[in-house]
Design a protein around this motif. Structure first.
Motif, PDB file in Angstrom:
ATOM      1  N   TRP A  21       7.210  12.041   1.421  1.00 40.37           N
ATOM      2  CA  TRP A  21       7.063  10.998   0.402  1.00 40.37           C
ATOM      3  C   TRP A  21       7.510   9.637   0.927  1.00 40.37           C
ATOM      4  O   TRP A  21       7.728   8.707   0.138  1.00 40.37           O
ATOM      5  CB  TRP A  21       7.894  11.359  -0.832  1.00 40.37           C
ATOM      6  CG  TRP A  21       7.539  12.663  -1.464  1.00 40.37           C
ATOM      7  CD1 TRP A  21       8.166  13.863  -1.304  1.00 40.37           C
ATOM      8  CD2 TRP A  21       6.455  12.918  -2.374  1.00 40.37           C
ATOM      9  NE1 TRP A  21       7.550  14.847  -2.043  1.00 40.37           N
ATOM     10  CE2 TRP A  21       6.498  14.293  -2.711  1.00 40.37           C
ATOM     11  CE3 TRP A  21       5.459  12.112  -2.940  1.00 40.37           C
ATOM     12  CZ2 TRP A  21       5.585  14.878  -3.584  1.00 40.37           C
ATOM     13  CZ3 TRP A  21       4.552  12.696  -3.816  1.00 40.37           C
ATOM     14  CH2 TRP A  21       4.616  14.057  -4.126  1.00 40.37           C
ATOM     15  N   SER A  22       7.646   9.487   2.237  1.00 42.65           N
ATOM     16  CA  SER A  22       8.289   8.292   2.789  1.00 42.65           C
ATOM     17  C   SER A  22       7.384   7.073   2.906  1.00 42.65           C
ATOM     18  O   SER A  22       7.864   5.986   3.216  1.00 42.65           O
ATOM     19  CB  SER A  22       8.889   8.613   4.165  1.00 42.65           C
ATOM     20  OG  SER A  22       7.874   8.881   5.119  1.00 42.65           O
ATOM     21  N   GLY A  23       6.076   7.221   2.674  1.00 41.06           N
ATOM     22  CA  GLY A  23       5.197   6.068   2.851  1.00 41.06           C
ATOM     23  C   GLY A  23       3.962   6.143   1.977  1.00 41.06           C
ATOM     24  O   GLY A  23       3.762   7.096   1.214  1.00 41.06           O
ATOM     25  N   ASN A  24       3.135   5.132   2.093  1.00 39.23           N
ATOM     26  CA  ASN A  24       1.910   5.017   1.319  1.00 39.23           C
ATOM     27  C   ASN A  24       0.715   5.500   2.137  1.00 39.23           C
ATOM     28  O   ASN A  24       0.802   5.623   3.352  1.00 39.23           O
ATOM     29  CB  ASN A  24       1.711   3.542   0.926  1.00 39.23           C
ATOM     30  CG  ASN A  24       0.425   3.299   0.160  1.00 39.23           C
ATOM     31  OD1 ASN A  24      -0.039   4.156  -0.570  1.00 39.23           O
ATOM     32  ND2 ASN A  24      -0.155   2.129   0.333  1.00 39.23           N
ATOM     33  N   CYS A  25      -0.414   5.749   1.465  1.00 38.63           N
ATOM     34  CA  CYS A  25      -1.697   5.933   2.135  1.00 38.63           C
ATOM     35  C   CYS A  25      -2.578   4.764   1.744  1.00 38.63           C
ATOM     36  O   CYS A  25      -3.018   4.666   0.590  1.00 38.63           O
ATOM     37  CB  CYS A  25      -2.369   7.246   1.746  1.00 38.63           C
ATOM     38  SG  CYS A  25      -4.031   7.406   2.468  1.00 38.63           S
ATOM     39  N   GLY A  26      -2.846   3.881   2.693  1.00 39.75           N
ATOM     40  CA  GLY A  26      -3.655   2.710   2.410  1.00 39.75           C
ATOM     41  C   GLY A  26      -5.103   3.043   2.134  1.00 39.75           C
ATOM     42  O   GLY A  26      -5.757   2.397   1.311  1.00 39.75           O
ATOM     43  N   ASN A  27      -5.645   4.047   2.813  1.00 43.62           N
ATOM     44  CA  ASN A  27      -7.038   4.414   2.580  1.00 43.62           C
ATOM     45  C   ASN A  27      -7.245   4.939   1.164  1.00 43.62           C
ATOM     46  O   ASN A  27      -8.165   4.506   0.463  1.00 43.62           O
ATOM     47  CB  ASN A  27      -7.488   5.456   3.606  1.00 43.62           C
ATOM     48  CG  ASN A  27      -7.998   4.823   4.885  1.00 43.62           C
ATOM     49  OD1 ASN A  27      -8.963   4.079   4.865  1.00 43.62           O
ATOM     50  ND2 ASN A  27      -7.335   5.097   6.000  1.00 43.62           N
ATOM     51  N   ALA A  76       4.648   3.425  -5.727  1.00 42.17           N
ATOM     52  CA  ALA A  76       6.013   3.884  -5.985  1.00 42.17           C
ATOM     53  C   ALA A  76       6.755   4.306  -4.723  1.00 42.17           C
ATOM     54  O   ALA A  76       7.986   4.212  -4.667  1.00 42.17           O
ATOM     55  CB  ALA A  76       5.987   5.031  -6.992  1.00 42.17           C
ATOM     56  N   ASN A  77       6.039   4.786  -3.692  1.00 40.09           N
ATOM     57  CA  ASN A  77       6.719   5.209  -2.465  1.00 40.09           C
ATOM     58  C   ASN A  77       7.436   4.053  -1.799  1.00 40.09           C
ATOM     59  O   ASN A  77       8.553   4.196  -1.294  1.00 40.09           O
ATOM     60  CB  ASN A  77       5.728   5.809  -1.465  1.00 40.09           C
ATOM     61  CG  ASN A  77       4.977   6.998  -1.998  1.00 40.09           C
ATOM     62  OD1 ASN A  77       4.060   6.826  -2.781  1.00 40.09           O
ATOM     63  ND2 ASN A  77       5.351   8.192  -1.573  1.00 40.09           N
ATOM     64  N   ILE A  78       6.777   2.904  -1.755  1.00 41.62           N
ATOM     65  CA  ILE A  78       7.329   1.754  -1.031  1.00 41.62           C
ATOM     66  C   ILE A  78       7.703   0.599  -1.958  1.00 41.62           C
ATOM     67  O   ILE A  78       8.127  -0.457  -1.495  1.00 41.62           O
ATOM     68  CB  ILE A  78       6.348   1.256   0.047  1.00 41.62           C
ATOM     69  CG1 ILE A  78       5.009   0.860  -0.568  1.00 41.62           C
ATOM     70  CG2 ILE A  78       6.151   2.326   1.120  1.00 41.62           C
ATOM     71  CD1 ILE A  78       4.037   0.222   0.410  1.00 41.62           C
ATOM     72  N   GLU A  79       7.519   0.799  -3.270  1.00 40.87           N
ATOM     73  CA  GLU A  79       7.912  -0.197  -4.280  1.00 40.87           C
ATOM     74  C   GLU A  79       7.245  -1.547  -4.019  1.00 40.87           C
ATOM     75  O   GLU A  79       7.891  -2.582  -3.908  1.00 40.87           O
ATOM     76  CB  GLU A  79       9.438  -0.332  -4.335  1.00 40.87           C
ATOM     77  CG  GLU A  79      10.135   0.964  -4.710  1.00 40.87           C
ATOM     78  CD  GLU A  79      11.644   0.835  -4.789  1.00 40.87           C
ATOM     79  OE1 GLU A  79      12.168  -0.218  -4.357  1.00 40.87           O
ATOM     80  OE2 GLU A  79      12.294   1.759  -5.299  1.00 40.87           O
ATOM     81  N   LYS A  80       5.901  -1.507  -3.932  1.00 46.25           N
ATOM     82  CA  LYS A  80       5.122  -2.700  -3.672  1.00 46.25           C
ATOM     83  C   LYS A  80       3.913  -2.776  -4.600  1.00 46.25           C
ATOM     84  O   LYS A  80       3.433  -1.761  -5.117  1.00 46.25           O
ATOM     85  CB  LYS A  80       4.638  -2.725  -2.218  1.00 46.25           C
ATOM     86  CG  LYS A  80       5.750  -2.953  -1.200  1.00 46.25           C
ATOM     87  CD  LYS A  80       6.337  -4.355  -1.331  1.00 46.25           C
ATOM     88  CE  LYS A  80       7.441  -4.590  -0.332  1.00 46.25           C
ATOM     89  NZ  LYS A  80       7.981  -5.975  -0.449  1.00 46.25           N
ATOM     90  N   THR A  81       3.410  -4.000  -4.788  1.00 44.50           N
ATOM     91  CA  THR A  81       2.232  -4.232  -5.618  1.00 44.50           C
ATOM     92  C   THR A  81       0.974  -4.267  -4.757  1.00 44.50           C
ATOM     93  O   THR A  81       0.958  -4.884  -3.687  1.00 44.50           O
ATOM     94  CB  THR A  81       2.352  -5.566  -6.372  1.00 44.50           C
ATOM     95  OG1 THR A  81       3.485  -5.504  -7.254  1.00 44.50           O
ATOM     96  CG2 THR A  81       1.099  -5.851  -7.190  1.00 44.50           C
ATOM     97  N   ILE A  82      -0.061  -3.596  -5.232  1.00 46.47           N
ATOM     98  CA  ILE A  82      -1.380  -3.613  -4.601  1.00 46.47           C
ATOM     99  C   ILE A  82      -2.393  -3.930  -5.695  1.00 46.47           C
ATOM    100  O   ILE A  82      -2.275  -3.423  -6.820  1.00 46.47           O
ATOM    101  CB  ILE A  82      -1.715  -2.257  -3.948  1.00 46.47           C
ATOM    102  CG1 ILE A  82      -0.635  -1.862  -2.929  1.00 46.47           C
ATOM    103  CG2 ILE A  82      -3.082  -2.295  -3.286  1.00 46.47           C
ATOM    104  CD1 ILE A  82      -0.781  -0.447  -2.400  1.00 46.47           C
ATOM    105  N   VAL A  83      -3.366  -4.757  -5.389  1.00 47.61           N
ATOM    106  CA  VAL A  83      -4.433  -5.056  -6.343  1.00 47.61           C
ATOM    107  C   VAL A  83      -5.749  -4.539  -5.779  1.00 47.61           C
ATOM    108  O   VAL A  83      -6.155  -4.934  -4.675  1.00 47.61           O
ATOM    109  CB  VAL A  83      -4.533  -6.562  -6.621  1.00 47.61           C
ATOM    110  CG1 VAL A  83      -5.669  -6.841  -7.617  1.00 47.61           C
ATOM    111  CG2 VAL A  83      -3.216  -7.106  -7.171  1.00 47.61           C
ATOM    112  N   ALA A  84      -6.392  -3.643  -6.527  1.00 45.85           N
ATOM    113  CA  ALA A  84      -7.699  -3.111  -6.133  1.00 45.85           C
ATOM    114  C   ALA A  84      -8.772  -3.796  -6.970  1.00 45.85           C
ATOM    115  O   ALA A  84      -8.678  -3.845  -8.203  1.00 45.85           O
ATOM    116  CB  ALA A  84      -7.737  -1.596  -6.344  1.00 45.85           C
TER     117      ALA A  84
END
Length: 392
Positions: A100-106, A139-147
């Motif tokens: 659970w340590s990171g995000n999947c960008g794809n 939630a993994n990295i506590e960051k905002t992403i806009v799709a």
């Protein structure tokens, strides 16, 4: 002897970028799996079919690669000014372990569509036709992403003519913006340097750029490793000694980045950090037979994920590449020719990818405000996954 019947859990199988994963709404999971812990991990392991000593995932939804042994859990966001909370679990193939340590960008490219289709985005935020901006809390990295999800006749538009190298068929384009993508718990350059010397006992000494944007990544020069940067998967994955060397480099690099207390800890943290190597632009033939010309790219990049060379490029690693490319003096920037830039096009085993980044410097500290790239996504199957209860 009688056995209990399988339980069924509502799920959607989706492609996002060059990855595939099983998507769940948090509220659809069994009660004991709605909270982090052993019950949730056991469920996801069994859904994917891990651990599998045969390395095939024959008895699960996984595809026995780092790109296809992925799980996503989504819920209506608990964060102000966000639509959906996105939690990513990278399932190990041959071990009983969910990272659970990171995000999947794809897979991020598929999160917006799933959120809309699942009713997790308020209807008044969705255009009948046009582009829906889905605000994602990673939630993994506590960051905002806009799709930026295309809409047609009130629904998600998945078909289109956008071609993504590493994906066989065209689909609708989804722009993904990673906002302030550096690790919230670490500096953008955790050592404070754009280039460090990485000493790896028994392996060698290498120039390295350590960066935390998108996902913690160790960038190396291809020529220092004995490569030219044009390698395809078999050149690395068919060489057990090379894989062992990269894993050792990853372990010692993780310690130098402050992610690991000791190299041994890397065995229980397979998802992060990543290792990638860079080289100046050069001609090569991609895995699909497509010719990639040096004049069309700025540099070549190859990256490893879960112990193997990736068939294309992880989305989170692309964020790291974009960030490092626009900051003069990093190994990525130097491989691309150095100097200031706002975007970079790089070659990977499946073809090319263009990514852009906005970075600023203040008081000798670099900060990246946004990284953007285009991906595509679509639903592959929708319904239920079935799991033997005694095995979770």
């Amino acid at each position: 002897m009688s056995f209990a019947p399988q339980i069924k859990v509502a799920a959607t199988y989706m492609r996002g970028g060059t990855s595939k994963g099983v998507f769940f709404k948090l509220s659809d999971l069994p009660t004991d799996a709605q909270q982090p812990g052993p019950a949730r991990d056991a469920l996801l392991l069994r859904v994917i079919g891990s651990p599998d000593a045969y390395g095939k995932h024959t008895d699960g939804m996984g595809g026995a690669t780092s790109s296809t042994s992925k799980t996503v859990i989504l819920s209506k966001s608990q964060q102000p000014d966000h639509d959906v909370d996105y939690l990513f679990g990278q399932v190990a193939i041959d071990k009983a372990f969910v990272d659970w340590s990171g995000n999947c960008g794809n897979l991020t490219a598929a999160v917006g569509a799933f959120a809309i289709n699942s009713g997790l985005v308020d209807h008044d935020r969705l255009p009948q036709d046009g582009i829906a901006k889905v605000r994602i809390w990673q939630a993994n990295i506590e960051k905002t992403i806009v799709a930026h999800v295309p809409m047609s006749n009130g629904g998600v538009q998945e078909t289109g003519d956008f071609v993504l190298d590493g994906v066989t068929f065209p689909a609708a384009e989804v722009q993904v913006d990673f906002m302030d993508p550096a690790d919230a718990k670490s500096a953008l350059f955790p050592t404070g340097n754009l280039v460090d010397q990485l000493e790896v006992p028994g392996v060698g000494s290498f120039n390295a750029t350590f960066i935390t944007a998108g996902i913690p990544t160790i960038f190396l020069n291809a020529d220092e490793l004995g490569y030219n940067g044009c390698e395809l998967q078999e050149a690395i994955n068919g060489d057990p000694k090379a894989l062992e060397r990269f894993e050792t480099i990853r372990a010692y690099g993780g310690v130098q980045m402050g992610l690991l207390k000791s190299p041994d800890e890397a065995a229980t943290r397979q998802h992060t950090p990543k290792v990638a190597f860079v080289a100046p632009a050069a001609d090569y033939v991609s895995s699909s037979g497509k010719e990639v010309h040096a004049q069309d790219i700025d540099l070549n990049v190859r990256a490893l994920s879960m112990g193997k060379l990736h068939h294309a490029m992880m989305g989170t690693a692309a964020v790291a590449i974009a960030t490092a490319a626009v900051i003069p003096g990093t190994l990525v920037n130097l491989a691309a020719g150095g100097g200031e830039r706002e975007f970079v096009t790089f070659g990977h085993p499946s073809g090319t990818l263009k990514v852009g980044a906005e970075a600023t410097q203040a008081d000798e500290q670099w900060n990246v405000t946004k990284v953007s790239m285009s991906r595509s996504a679509r639903v592959l199957m929708d319904g239920f996954v079935y799991v033997p209860p005694e095995q979770i």
